[in-house]
Design an enzyme around this catalytic site. Structure first.
Site, mmCIF file in Angstrom:
data_model
loop_
_atom_site.group_PDB
_atom_site.id
_atom_site.type_symbol
_atom_site.label_atom_id
_atom_site.label_comp_id
_atom_site.label_asym_id
_atom_site.label_seq_id
_atom_site.Cartn_x
_atom_site.Cartn_y
_atom_site.Cartn_z
ATOM 1 C CG ASP A 176 -1.985 1.233 1.277
ATOM 2 O OD1 ASP A 176 -2.357 1.565 -0.087
ATOM 3 O OD2 ASP A 176 -2.437 1.671 2.216
ATOM 4 C CB SER A 177 -0.069 4.631 -0.446
ATOM 5 O OG SER A 177 -0.945 4.795 0.331
ATOM 6 C CE1 TYR A 228 2.336 5.846 -3.946
ATOM 7 C CE2 TYR A 228 0.717 3.942 -4.323
ATOM 8 C CZ TYR A 228 2.011 4.535 -4.076
ATOM 9 O OH TYR A 228 3.387 3.717 -4.250
ATOM 10 N N GLY A 229 -3.513 8.935 -3.455
ATOM 11 C CA GLY A 229 -4.785 9.509 -3.930
ATOM 12 C C GLY A 229 -4.858 10.882 -4.535
ATOM 13 C CB CYS A 265 -3.346 0.141 -2.519
ATOM 14 S SG CYS A 265 -3.346 2.142 -2.864
ATOM 15 C CG ASN A 266 -9.748 0.071 -2.684
ATOM 16 O OD1 ASN A 266 -10.495 -0.609 -3.276
ATOM 17 N ND2 ASN A 266 -9.382 0.147 -1.642
ATOM 18 C CB THR A 267 -5.282 4.630 -5.084
ATOM 19 O OG1 THR A 267 -6.146 5.066 -3.986
ATOM 20 C CG2 THR A 267 -4.884 5.641 -5.864
ATOM 21 C CB CYS A 300 -9.706 4.355 0.313
ATOM 22 S SG CYS A 300 -7.939 4.864 1.478
ATOM 23 C CB THR A 301 -6.797 -0.313 2.291
ATOM 24 O OG1 THR A 301 -5.800 0.264 1.857
ATOM 25 C CG2 THR A 301 -7.222 -1.452 1.227
ATOM 26 C CG HIS A 302 -5.052 4.873 4.389
ATOM 27 N ND1 HIS A 302 -4.628 4.220 3.075
ATOM 28 C CD2 HIS A 302 -4.079 5.407 5.140
ATOM 29 C CE1 HIS A 302 -3.289 4.609 3.248
ATOM 30 N NE2 HIS A 302 -2.976 4.765 4.330
HETATM 31 N N1 DGL Z 1 -4.894 3.217 0.841
HETATM 32 C C1 DGL Z 1 -5.088 3.397 -0.417
HETATM 33 C C2 DGL Z 1 -6.440 2.985 -1.065
HETATM 34 O O1 DGL Z 1 -6.951 2.022 -0.786
HETATM 35 C C3 DGL Z 1 -4.596 4.847 -0.879
HETATM 36 C C4 DGL Z 1 -4.524 6.152 0.096
HETATM 37 C C5 DGL Z 1 -3.514 7.018 -0.538
HETATM 38 O O2 DGL Z 1 -2.538 6.862 -0.413
HETATM 39 O O3 DGL Z 1 -4.231 8.224 -1.025
HETATM 40 O O4 DGL Z 1 -6.848 3.704 -2.178
#
Ligand code: DGL
Length: 259
Positions: free
Chosen positions: A9-10, A41-42, A72-74, A184-186
């Protein structure tokens, strides 16, 4: 020795997916890599983020892992096809759980609210997914970039987080909604705050369960399951910060405590 399964993940978000894997796959060992040089990342330019993703996966495969979960979905929305073409080992991605959410609400016609990063929501992978599964037009989407920042700072302050959600949701009539998707996994780090805040009838879903189910199928299909792993997790991050490595362990403990 059997190889590890990598999670990428990021930042800290992918730990919410790793945690699910630790529950479901007790005989495996894991590697968790966070791209600390470039998180978040997003909100960045897609071409830059694609480059960061490729650099990260190149580092990860040097660790001789047997599969990579893009937790990470992104990153999945930007690079999953290229990554699958590039590597021989299985690469498992994730996408917002829009399909099950639409099905949950089909009988009542209540709406679905998808929280994800700005990149995920504007990429064709997500737009095509919604077009394919939302034939009754019930899906709305909302980016929550600050939640990634709160998570990276391990900010779980009740007042800060509640105020943030209240502000973000002030223009929504929540009684119209039946499901919230954490895309988003966060965001699952903040599920308990949402549970207190949202009307009781709203279900909150995320993609971890489906992703780990898919990972398990792939391990079985390729006969690469580990029967003697010790549930060990090796942590790595792109800026090699000892402080961040400690933070990852703390965040994993926090998440496993609250779920
Ligand atoms: N955790 C990530 C996701 O699932 C990205 C969050 C980020 O870095 O902006 O999209």
């Amino acid at each position: 020795m059997s190889k590890r399964i990598a999670f990428f993940d990021s930042g800290l978000g992918g730990l919410t997916v790793l945690s699910k894997a630790m529950d479901e796959l007790p005989n495996e060992d894991f590697l968790f890599f966070a791209d600390t040089l470039h998180v978040p990342y997003g909100v960045k330019k897609t071409e830059d983020v694609k480059r960061f993703i490729h650099q990260s996966i190149e580092t990860i495969v040097k660790e001789d892992v047997k599969a990579v979960v893009i937790a990470c979905n992104t990153a999945t929305s930007l690079a999953i096809t290229e990554l699958r073409d590039k590597y021989e080992i299985p690469v498992i991605g994730m996408e917002p759980a829009v399909k099950p959410a639409v099905e949950i609400n089909r009988p009542t016609g209540k709406r679905v609210l998808v929280f994800a990063t700005a990149i995920t929501l504007k990429e064709s992978k997500y737009i095509d997914l919604v077009r394919r599964v939302d034939d009754i037009n019930i899906v709305d989407s909302l980016p929550l970039p600050e939640l990634v920042e709160f998570c990276e700072a391990l900010n779980f302050d009740n007042n800060v987080i509640n105020d943030y959600f209240l502000k973000k949701l002030e223009n929504y009539d929540l009684n119209e909604y039946g499901t919230v998707v954490l895309g988003c996994t966060h965001y699952p780090f903040y599920k308990r705050f949402l549970m207190k805040l949202l009307p009781k009838h709203i279900q909150i879903v995320d993609g971890s369960k489906g992703t780990i189910k898919r990972l398990t199928q792939i391990l079985n299909a390729n006969s690469i399951c580990n029967l003697s792993g010790k549930h060990d997790v090796k942590f790595l991050c792109s800026n090699h910060s000892e402080e961040y490595l400690r933070k990852m362990k703390t965040a994993l403990d926090i998440f496993r405590d609250i779920t």
